[in-house]
Design a protein around this motif. Structure first.
Motif, mmCIF file in Angstrom:
data_model
loop_
_atom_site.group_PDB
_atom_site.id
_atom_site.type_symbol
_atom_site.label_atom_id
_atom_site.label_comp_id
_atom_site.label_asym_id
_atom_site.label_seq_id
_atom_site.Cartn_x
_atom_site.Cartn_y
_atom_site.Cartn_z
ATOM 1 N N LYS A 96 0.805 -1.226 0.000
ATOM 2 C CA LYS A 96 0.000 0.000 0.000
ATOM 3 C C LYS A 96 0.837 1.275 0.000
ATOM 4 C CE LYS A 96 -2.032 -1.791 3.637
ATOM 5 N NZ LYS A 96 -1.716 -3.214 3.464
ATOM 6 N N PHE A 97 2.069 1.194 -0.520
ATOM 7 C CA PHE A 97 2.895 2.395 -0.490
ATOM 8 C C PHE A 97 2.861 3.140 -1.834
ATOM 9 C CE2 PHE A 97 6.242 0.119 -2.715
ATOM 10 C CZ PHE A 97 6.137 -1.155 -2.212
ATOM 11 N N ARG A 98 1.646 3.214 -2.427
ATOM 12 C CA ARG A 98 1.432 3.989 -3.651
ATOM 13 C C ARG A 98 0.066 4.650 -3.597
ATOM 14 N NH1 ARG A 98 1.301 -0.792 -6.769
ATOM 15 N NH2 ARG A 98 1.008 -1.571 -4.673
ATOM 16 N N THR A 99 -0.346 5.282 -4.704
ATOM 17 C CA THR A 99 -1.676 5.901 -4.734
ATOM 18 C C THR A 99 -2.737 4.814 -4.844
ATOM 19 O OG1 THR A 99 -1.693 6.092 -7.136
ATOM 20 C CG2 THR A 99 -0.741 7.939 -5.902
ATOM 21 N N LEU A 100 -3.949 5.156 -4.508
ATOM 22 C CA LEU A 100 -5.044 4.181 -4.542
ATOM 23 C C LEU A 100 -5.323 3.722 -5.970
ATOM 24 C CD1 LEU A 100 -7.083 2.695 -2.775
ATOM 25 C CD2 LEU A 100 -8.645 4.617 -3.025
ATOM 26 N N THR A 101 -5.188 4.624 -6.943
ATOM 27 C CA THR A 101 -5.400 4.266 -8.362
ATOM 28 C C THR A 101 -4.472 3.134 -8.772
ATOM 29 O OG1 THR A 101 -5.962 6.570 -8.810
ATOM 30 C CG2 THR A 101 -5.471 5.187 -10.717
ATOM 31 N N GLU A 102 -3.204 3.231 -8.369
ATOM 32 C CA GLU A 102 -2.238 2.184 -8.692
ATOM 33 C C GLU A 102 -2.518 0.914 -7.898
ATOM 34 O OE1 GLU A 102 1.679 4.921 -9.626
ATOM 35 O OE2 GLU A 102 1.102 4.555 -7.558
ATOM 36 N N LEU A 103 -3.010 1.086 -6.684
ATOM 37 C CA LEU A 103 -3.258 -0.044 -5.794
ATOM 38 C C LEU A 103 -4.383 -0.943 -6.318
ATOM 39 C CD1 LEU A 103 -1.952 -0.783 -3.053
ATOM 40 C CD2 LEU A 103 -3.930 0.200 -1.947
ATOM 41 N N ILE A 104 -5.377 -0.341 -6.974
ATOM 42 C CA ILE A 104 -6.521 -1.105 -7.515
ATOM 43 C C ILE A 104 -6.039 -2.161 -8.509
ATOM 44 C CG2 ILE A 104 -8.590 -0.929 -8.971
ATOM 45 C CD1 ILE A 104 -9.116 0.005 -6.180
ATOM 46 N N VAL A 105 -5.036 -1.792 -9.329
ATOM 47 C CA VAL A 105 -4.519 -2.729 -10.335
ATOM 48 C C VAL A 105 -3.962 -3.977 -9.656
ATOM 49 C CG1 VAL A 105 -2.849 -3.016 -12.209
ATOM 50 C CG2 VAL A 105 -3.987 -0.811 -11.886
ATOM 51 N N ASP A 106 -3.189 -3.793 -8.567
ATOM 52 C CA ASP A 106 -2.651 -4.930 -7.822
ATOM 53 C C ASP A 106 -3.759 -5.740 -7.153
ATOM 54 O OD1 ASP A 106 -0.127 -4.404 -8.535
ATOM 55 O OD2 ASP A 106 0.670 -4.101 -6.514
ATOM 56 N N ALA A 107 -4.769 -5.016 -6.668
ATOM 57 C CA ALA A 107 -5.886 -5.701 -6.011
ATOM 58 C C ALA A 107 -6.628 -6.596 -7.004
ATOM 59 C CB ALA A 107 -6.841 -4.680 -5.399
ATOM 60 N N GLN A 108 -6.841 -6.094 -8.231
ATOM 61 C CA GLN A 108 -7.500 -6.898 -9.273
ATOM 62 C C GLN A 108 -6.668 -8.139 -9.582
ATOM 63 O OE1 GLN A 108 -7.763 -3.821 -12.233
ATOM 64 N NE2 GLN A 108 -9.945 -3.504 -11.895
ATOM 65 N N ASP A 109 -5.349 -7.944 -9.650
ATOM 66 C CA ASP A 109 -4.448 -9.062 -9.921
ATOM 67 C C ASP A 109 -4.505 -10.090 -8.791
ATOM 68 O OD1 ASP A 109 -2.585 -10.372 -11.471
ATOM 69 O OD2 ASP A 109 -0.886 -9.498 -10.404
ATOM 70 N N TYR A 110 -4.574 -9.597 -7.548
ATOM 71 C CA TYR A 110 -4.632 -10.492 -6.391
ATOM 72 C C TYR A 110 -5.926 -11.302 -6.359
ATOM 73 C CZ TYR A 110 -5.548 -12.033 -1.638
ATOM 74 O OH TYR A 110 -5.885 -12.789 -0.566
ATOM 75 N N VAL A 111 -7.052 -10.609 -6.675
ATOM 76 C CA VAL A 111 -8.357 -11.301 -6.658
ATOM 77 C C VAL A 111 -8.387 -12.409 -7.700
ATOM 78 C CG1 VAL A 111 -10.820 -10.995 -7.143
ATOM 79 C CG2 VAL A 111 -9.634 -9.357 -5.678
#
Length: 675
Positions: A73-88
């Motif tokens: 979580k050491f980036r902006t939320l916009t960038e974080l969503i991409v990782d979250a989609q990848d994780y899901v």
């Protein structure tokens, strides 16, 4: 009890599609320019707008918190969503070994076993110490431990390691679905390693074989610091291996690009180089590439002098070189210049020999690095790459050459055939013969070459008009010039990651001292002058051919100064006393000194100029007497044409013929007559 069961029954079950919809909804409700910290953006988010289907805003918020705990979580939320989609989509993706709830942790190394065993004891003994200080003490204690005591920790580690490897093997057989995505490596060929990386992995393997209980710090201290001290011979070994690996990688990568068009990869995705600038120079030197000679006599003098000035600070060296150069006699300066010219000729021969001994790809690289537009190719043979390079070297900013004449086109067409038929003739004799052939050519046959001349002239005028509208290249800043010179080293250091390399360069530039930046500031100032000069040339009208600059005939004596001031100026310019001044200031200084000169000295210079004029007239008469009547008539007619006052406009003769063309015609006539 029943209440607890009811509450758990009401909790919704989130499917993967529902989670992806949640992430899309969050992404859709973020501001266009989301530059704040993710916690700030998260607190400002309207969760009721995120809610969808049967999931309320609070439920969406709670689920988001659950998902966000599993990702960085050491980036902006916009960038974080991409990782979250990848994780899901792939919850088991990553380098962590924990693929299954029952999956064991990696066994602790011997050092960490000792550390975990003794830490509590030392923490009680030294409560005032920080964790870092405790770690340093325990690390030191472990190194001082006798081998027989270390053996206990090593044996425990090796025993657990065997059990761990066996469990991993059995776990992979029992749960192949969990490890499928993790173990599925990309088909993209692995990037080639740099010479330093290849050497480091080799040395690390040998170091761990000798010391299996070594920590990361031990490896870094034992191996990492040896590369700078490595001899050139050993470096060449790893440079060669790196280049071989890169060549193999390029072949595999090209095949991969052809076989996988859906990846949208191009030649640009292939790693360009694995070597730093210093490593590339070392490899070229090892392969026999000659060292580039100094550009002029002064540079050669400075290079020789600096070799004996190692103890002198770098900022003072150039000042001392400049002062000593001024003390040299003109004959000594000329000797340096002659030596420099000789070195250049030797370099041209050696470079052409070297270019012929390497591959075409390497030829292209060297020619592009050297920017050898002015390099004389053909001495000792010409390379195919050099021919290609010469065609590409023409820059759009270059001034177009004047169109060639009909006679020149004729000469270039007939010269190769004549050279084969009469190999004993010199270039000058061939030119005279071609001039005679042109004069004897009928008007009908000349028409073909004149048409070609008109076509080339029209193309030249068209190109000239197009170039006038183009602005010169924008001047670079000192930082840009410095970055351009070191970008190769930084890209190699950061494995061709341009973003990281750019940030590192900017950080280095900001911490550089002013004295280190001076050289680059001077280069930026020179580039600014270049830009201003090209801009003024572009805006100024085309230069007019002036009758003051006359053509020099073979054997014609050099015209001396016509008065005392010109003789004084010639003397001041030739002795090198004012070479440190720009030309405009130099002429101003000469004018000032002439005005301050006593009348007696002015008269002396006047007498010297008159004596030179008398000597010139005698030499001129002797030279004219040695010419044939036709040559003498040609010279006198040309001389009278040049000395005629044409005014401020460009002279144009019959059929719109310019003075330059008239001079060329007279020169051709002179050559044809002199035979």
């Amino acid at each position: 009890m029943n209440g607890e069961m009811d509450s758990t029954a009401k909790e919704p079950v989130w499917e993967q599609n529902d989670l992806l919809k949640l992430l899309d909804a969050i992404k859709g409700n973020l501001p266009e320019k989301d530059l704040a910290k993710y916690k700030t953006s998260e607190s400002h988010l309207d969760w009721e707008k995120v809610a969808f289907n049967s999931y309320s805003g609070e439920m969406c918020k709670q689920k988001w918190h659950d998902v966000s705990r599993e990702i960085r979580k050491f980036r902006t939320l916009t960038e974080l969503i991409v990782d979250a989609q990848d994780y899901v989509k792939n919850p088991y993706k990553g380098k962590k070994l924990k693929k299954h709830p029952d999956f064991p942790k990696k066994p602790l190394t011997p050092y960490f076993r000792f550390f975990m065993e003794k830490r509590a004891k030392y923490a009680k003994l030294h409560p005032e110490m920080s964790n870092l200080d405790l770690t340093k003490i325990l690390s030191k204690k472990y190194k001082e431990l006798p081998e027989r005591k270390k053996e206990k920790y090593v044996k425990d580690f090796l025993r657990e390691k065997e059990s761990f490897i066996l469990f991993v093997f059995l776990n992979r057989q029992d749960h192949p679905d969990l490890l499928e995505n993790v173990n599925k490596k990309s088909n993209v060929p692995e990037k080639p390693k740099t010479p330093q990386q290849l050497w480091y992995f080799h040395e690390k393997k040998a170091f761990l074989k000798a010391r299996p209980d070594a920590t990361t710090k031990d490896i870094k201290d034992g191996v990492g610091k040896q590369w700078p001290q490595l001899s050139d011979k050993k470096r060449i070994k790893w440079i060669t291996k790196s280049l071989e690996q890169k060549k193999l990688y390029e072949e595999k990568m090209r095949e991969f690009i052809q076989q996988h068009p859906e990846m949208n990869m191009t030649e640009e995705n292939i790693v360009k180089s694995t070597l730093t600038k210093a490593e590339r120079q070392l490899k070229d030197k090892f392969d026999g590439r000659p060292d580039k000679p100094p550009s002029n006599g002064y540079s050669m003098f400075c290079a020789e002098l600096m070799s004996s000035m190692k103890d002198v600070p770098s900022t003072e060296r150039m000042v001392m070189c400049s002062q000593r150069w001024k003390l040299l006699k003109q004959s000594e300066k000329d000797a340096y210049q002659k030596r420099c010219e000789q070195k250049k000729k030797e370099y041209e021969v050696e470079m052409n020999r070297y270019l012929l001994s390497i591959s075409e790809e390497e030829q292209q690289r060297i020619l592009s690095e050297q920017k050898m537009g002015s390099f004389k190719k053909g001495v000792g043979g010409s390379s195919p790459a050099s021919k290609k390079k010469s065609t590409k070297a023409k820059s759009s900013t270059e001034k177009p050459k004047p169109p060639v004449s009909a006679m020149f086109i004729f000469s270039e067409e007939k010269r190769p055939k004549l050279q084969q038929e009469k190999p004993d003739l010199s270039d000058m004799e061939l030119t005279r013969l071609l001039a005679r052939m042109w004069n004897e050519l009928s008007d009908k046959k000349k028409e073909k070459y004149k048409n070609l001349e008109m076509t080339l002239k029209a193309e030249s005028e068209k190109q000239s008009k197009e170039d006038k509208g183009k602005l010169p290249e924008t001047p670079k800043t000192a930082q840009d010039i410095w970055q351009q010179s070191v970008i190769g080293d930084y890209l190699a250091r950061f494995k061709n990651d341009r973003v990281k390399a750019q940030k590192a360069m900017e950080a280095t530039w900001n911490t550089m001292e002013k004295k280190e930046k001076i050289m680059w500031i001077k280069k930026a100032a020179e580039d600014q002058k270049r830009y201003e000069r090209e801009l003024s040339e572009m805006r100024s009208p085309a230069p007019v051919v002036t009758p003051g600059k006359k053509m020099k005939f073979d054997g014609e004596p050099k015209k001396p100064p016509s008065n005392g001031y010109q003789k004084f100026s010639q003397e001041m310019l030739s002795n090198g006393e004012l070479n440190h001044l720009p030309m405009k200031e130099r002429m101003g200084e000469i004018g000032g000194r002439w005005q301050r000169l006593p009348q007696k000295e002015k008269d002396r210079y006047k007498r010297l100029a008159e004596e030179k004029q008398r000597q010139y007239k005698v030499l001129l008469e002797q030279w004219l007497a040695s010419l044939s009547s036709q040559e003498r008539a040609t010279y006198k007619e040309y001389n009278s044409l040049v000395s005629h006052k044409f005014g401020s406009t460009q002279y144009r003769g019959p059929n719109n013929c310019t003075l330059k063309n008239v001079c060329f015609l007279f020169f051709c006539l002179y050559l044809s007559c002199s035979s």
